[in-house]
Design a protein around this motif. Structure first.
Motif, PDB file in Angstrom:
ATOM      1  N   GLY A  36     -35.448 -28.960 -51.276  1.00 49.81           N
ATOM      2  CA  GLY A  36     -34.454 -28.420 -49.808  1.00 49.81           C
ATOM      3  C   GLY A  36     -35.955 -28.530 -48.929  1.00 49.81           C
ATOM      4  N   TYR A  37     -35.687 -28.351 -47.240  1.00 47.39           N
ATOM      5  CA  TYR A  37     -36.198 -27.775 -46.498  1.00 47.39           C
ATOM      6  C   TYR A  37     -36.023 -26.267 -46.482  1.00 47.39           C
ATOM      7  CZ  TYR A  37     -38.112 -32.430 -45.052  1.00 47.39           C
ATOM      8  OH  TYR A  37     -38.943 -33.740 -45.533  1.00 47.39           O
ATOM      9  N   VAL A  38     -37.387 -25.336 -45.798  1.00 48.27           N
ATOM     10  CA  VAL A  38     -37.502 -23.915 -45.767  1.00 48.27           C
ATOM     11  C   VAL A  38     -38.196 -23.889 -44.563  1.00 48.27           C
ATOM     12  CG1 VAL A  38     -37.777 -21.618 -46.307  1.00 48.27           C
ATOM     13  CG2 VAL A  38     -36.807 -23.543 -47.950  1.00 48.27           C
ATOM     14  N   ASN A  39     -37.520 -23.557 -43.581  1.00 50.74           N
ATOM     15  CA  ASN A  39     -38.395 -23.172 -42.524  1.00 50.74           C
ATOM     16  C   ASN A  39     -39.170 -21.854 -42.571  1.00 50.74           C
ATOM     17  OD1 ASN A  39     -38.887 -21.457 -39.352  1.00 50.74           O
ATOM     18  ND2 ASN A  39     -38.580 -23.710 -39.194  1.00 50.74           N
ATOM     19  N   ILE A  40     -40.360 -22.252 -42.700  1.00 58.96           N
ATOM     20  CA  ILE A  40     -41.324 -20.838 -42.548  1.00 58.96           C
ATOM     21  C   ILE A  40     -41.684 -20.372 -41.130  1.00 58.96           C
ATOM     22  CG2 ILE A  40     -43.773 -19.768 -43.746  1.00 58.96           C
ATOM     23  CD1 ILE A  40     -42.277 -21.321 -45.742  1.00 58.96           C
TER      24      ILE A  40
END
Length: 86
Positions: A36-40
């Motif tokens: 899944g995508y995670v915003n850093i």
């Protein structure tokens, strides 16, 4: 003393201010759910960057003490956690 967290993902470094507990949880959840995508978030300002985390991807956290007193042993100054074995 300031703590800066270095997140290394697939050989690329991202520097993050404390606290990072919520971000670590989101990354672990993305890996455990199969990807899944995670915003850093950025270190200073800006929109951040979305990174796709997946099982088997090398991910390492390192905490760096900046502006503190020198440690007697380099290993005591930085701690790291590898997530790639999940």
């Amino acid at each position: 003393m300031t703590v800066v967290n270095r997140l290394t993902v697939d050989g690329r470094d991202y520097f993050l201010p404390d606290p990072v507990d919520d971000l670590r949880g989101k990354i672990l959840e993305a890996i455990r759910s199969g990807g899944g995508y995670v915003n850093i978030p950025p270190l200073r300002s800006g929109p951040g960057i979305d990174i796709l985390f997946s099982p088997g991807m090398p991910v390492t956290w390192t905490q760096i003490d900046v502006g503190g007193e020198p440690a007697q042993d380099e290993d005591e100054d930085a701690g790291s956690t590898d997530f790639h074995d999940l």
